[in-house]
Enzyme design. Sequence first.
Site, short mmCIF file in Angstrom:
data_model
loop_
_atom_site.label_atom_id
_atom_site.label_comp_id
_atom_site.label_asym_id
_atom_site.label_seq_id
_atom_site.Cartn_x
_atom_site.Cartn_y
_atom_site.Cartn_z
N GLY A 116 -0.30 -1.86 4.29
CA GLY A 116 -0.08 -0.66 3.52
C GLY A 116 -0.81 0.52 4.15
CD GLN A 141 -5.23 4.28 4.50
OE1 GLN A 141 -4.23 3.89 3.94
NE2 GLN A 141 -6.06 3.47 5.13
CG HIS A 171 -5.81 -0.83 -1.03
ND1 HIS A 171 -7.00 -1.44 -0.69
CD2 HIS A 171 -5.59 0.11 -0.06
CE1 HIS A 171 -7.48 -0.89 0.41
NE2 HIS A 171 -6.65 0.06 0.83
CD GLU A 172 -2.10 1.23 0.77
OE1 GLU A 172 -2.53 2.36 1.08
OE2 GLU A 172 -2.48 0.19 1.34
CB CYS A 232 -9.04 -0.29 3.73
SG CYS A 232 -8.37 1.37 3.76
CG LEU A 233 -4.64 -0.39 8.30
CD1 LEU A 233 -3.27 0.23 8.56
CD2 LEU A 233 -4.96 -1.45 9.33
CG HIS A 249 -5.98 4.85 0.12
ND1 HIS A 249 -7.19 5.18 0.70
CD2 HIS A 249 -5.68 3.61 0.59
CE1 HIS A 249 -7.60 4.18 1.47
NE2 HIS A 249 -6.70 3.20 1.42
CO CO Z 1 -6.60 1.38 2.39
#
Ligand code: CO
Length: 162
Positions: A46, A51, A133-134, A91-92, A137
Amino acid sequence: MALRNIVKDGDEVLTKKCRNVVKFDKKLHTLLDDMAETMHRANGVGLAAPQVGILRRVVVIDISPDQDEVLELVNPRIIAYSGEQEGNEGCLSFPGQWGIVKRPDYVKVRAQDRFGEEFEMEGTALLARAFCHEIDHLNGVVFKEVAERMLTPKEIEEMNAK
Ligand code: CO
């Protein structure tokens, strides 16, 4: 399509609340395409627009094994949820860091597609976790803030060995 730079831990763009998308134009389509490519290249499941430094309510998710089923969510919101799951989450934007995060086990979202068409989608297990999670963000919330605790280096080693 083009790869975008993924913003990392400590960048204040990750703490900002994103604004709604109002124009479903070429620029949005390019953003969605770029986000999908960037997520796939980084082996993520995701990615949210902040991000890649864009403060708009845009999310891509792909939990498919072959990474060929991208879900595009514009202006997503959670309209129902139930149950609870506890599991490891990363998380990226936080490479090498993992936390134990409680999430609902079922989540229903309402969102718009890249053309502005409204739709609803349900998810359980990993997909429910990804929705939460997304969407967090988009509200400037990262998983570390909602984690029960972070995994130790030893636990991460054990997880990667599986
Ligand atoms: Co993330």
